[in-house]
Design a protein around this motif. Structure first.
Motif, PDB file in Angstrom:
ATOM      1  N   GLY A  48      41.585  68.793  54.081  1.00  0.00           N
ATOM      2  CA  GLY A  48      40.879  68.005  53.072  1.00  0.00           C
ATOM      3  C   GLY A  48      41.375  68.243  51.665  1.00  0.00           C
ATOM      4  N   HIS A  49      40.655  67.677  50.709  1.00  0.00           N
ATOM      5  CA  HIS A  49      41.076  67.665  49.310  1.00  0.00           C
ATOM      6  C   HIS A  49      39.968  68.205  48.409  1.00  0.00           C
ATOM      7  N   LYS A  88      39.528  56.451  45.363  1.00  0.00           N
ATOM      8  CA  LYS A  88      40.340  57.630  45.702  1.00  0.00           C
ATOM      9  C   LYS A  88      39.699  58.278  46.931  1.00  0.00           C
ATOM     10  N   HIS A  90      40.548  59.989  49.422  1.00  0.00           N
ATOM     11  CA  HIS A  90      40.814  61.354  49.886  1.00  0.00           C
ATOM     12  C   HIS A  90      39.813  62.355  49.307  1.00  0.00           C
ATOM     13  N   ARG A 114      36.037  65.974  59.373  1.00  0.00           N
ATOM     14  CA  ARG A 114      37.353  65.859  60.014  1.00  0.00           C
ATOM     15  C   ARG A 114      37.400  66.419  61.438  1.00  0.00           C
ATOM     16  N   GLY A 122      38.204  61.874  57.339  1.00  0.00           N
ATOM     17  CA  GLY A 122      38.948  62.371  56.184  1.00  0.00           C
ATOM     18  C   GLY A 122      39.003  61.404  55.027  1.00  0.00           C
ATOM     19  N   HIS A 123      38.741  60.121  55.301  1.00  0.00           N
ATOM     20  CA  HIS A 123      38.588  59.094  54.282  1.00  0.00           C
ATOM     21  C   HIS A 123      37.346  58.281  54.657  1.00  0.00           C
ATOM     22  N   GLY A 137      41.280  54.699  50.960  1.00  0.00           N
ATOM     23  CA  GLY A 137      42.287  55.725  51.218  1.00  0.00           C
ATOM     24  C   GLY A 137      43.673  55.163  50.974  1.00  0.00           C
ATOM     25  N   GLN A 202      49.454  63.586  44.152  1.00  0.00           N
ATOM     26  CA  GLN A 202      49.990  64.396  45.247  1.00  0.00           C
ATOM     27  C   GLN A 202      51.258  65.158  44.878  1.00  0.00           C
ATOM     28  N   GLY A 278      45.404  68.464  48.552  1.00  0.00           N
ATOM     29  CA  GLY A 278      45.457  68.260  49.988  1.00  0.00           C
ATOM     30  C   GLY A 278      45.470  69.525  50.813  1.00  0.00           C
TER      31      GLY A 278
END
Length: 294
Positions: A48-49, A88, A90, A114, A122-123, A137, A202, A278
């Motif tokens: 994840g983020h 966004k 993520h 997740r 995850g999104h 995403g 990223q 990430g």
């Protein structure tokens, strides 16, 4: 602890005495809780983020708990609800954390992030979790989706507002600027875009990847009402959202200057990575982060 959120109409909320609303200190406490959830769920998932989610906590807290959004967690599909679109995608842990605290689902589900079969993907996936308004995403698409929802709400006369949180990295996408232009043309005053300008994407800093210059001036040139604030200041976020509510003749934007990983910045500095994109905090680091937030 789950915070009890009273579902009221916008007019009822506006007529409430100030002491009936959550105070800035109470909102800050909720923000701290959301940060803990973000760290715990991403570390449990080992995926994840977290840092991308942490930068947007004040904005999401104010929207969901500051009285700016109309919703009912028990009736997530009510037509007159306001919409929140996390472009966004993520950074969805911040949205899941807020939704759990607002009562959309049990807090215990957060640790299924997740995991196979979990609706907490995850999104964001609107087909898996009631309360999610857009599957995002693929960056650059959220403002177009929000614009469509705002126009539909106007046609349906529901009085619904739409808030879209956009990452500063995805501001380099052409589709975003097409949406800015179209929203201005159609004077969608029920649409507010919030740019989470945390300075990273990223592959590095946004200025190095693609320097887009002054977002405030660019968006204003498209005919929007624009404010620029410190997006990690709850006071400034709440004031900006109040100002946005008062603008009724055009779409509104808030350039929210934030810090990626806000709330645990010393730990990221110690790790030598202020982007920390990430990847979850390792358990030992997460334990330190939670102690900082206690």
């Amino acid at each position: 602890m789950t915070f009890v959120v009273r579902t009221v109409t916008r007019q009822q909320y506006l007529q409430m005495d100030e002491e009936e609303k959550l105070s800035i200190d109470e909102l800050k406490q909720i923000a701290k809780t959301l940060r803990k959830h973000i760290i715990e769920m991403t570390t449990a998932a080992n995926s994840g983020h977290p840092s991308s989610s942490l930068s947007a906590v004040e904005v999401v807290t104010a929207l969901y708990f500051g009285g700016f959004m109309k919703y009912d967690a028990k009736k997530p599909h009510m037509p007159e609800r306001d919409r929140f679109v996390l472009s966004k995608g993520h950074a969805v842990p911040v949205l899941y954390a807020a939704m759990a605290e607002a009562g959309f689902f049990a807090e215990s589900q957060l640790k299924t992030l997740r995991k196979l079969g979990s609706p907490l993907e995850g999104h964001p996936n609107l087909k898996r979790l009631p309360g999610i308004e857009a599957s995002t995403g693929s960056l650059g698409q959220g403002l177009s989706i929000g614009l469509g929802q705002a126009l539909a709400a106007r046609i349906d006369k529901t009085g619904s507002k739409v808030y879209v949180v956009i990452g500063d990295g995805e501001m380099g996408e052409g589709q975003v600027w097409e949406a800015f232009a179209a929203a201005s043309k159609y004077k969608t005053a029920n649409l507010t875009a919030i740019i989470d300008q945390n300075g990273y994407q990223q592959t590095g800093s946004t200025n190095e990847v693609l320097d887009m210059g002054d977002f405030h001036k660019k968006i204003e040139a498209f005919g929007w009402h624009v404010q620029t604030i410190n997006g990690n200041s709850m006071e400034e976020v709440v004031d900006a959202l109040k100002t946005s509510e008062s603008i009724t003749d055009r779409p509104k934007a808030i350039v929210s200057k934030t810090q990626k990983g806000f709330g645990i910045l010393p730990l990221l500095e110690e790790a030598g990575d202020m982007n920390f994109h990430g990847k979850p905090l390792p358990p030992a680091m997460a334990e330190k982060a939670l102690a900082m937030l206690s």
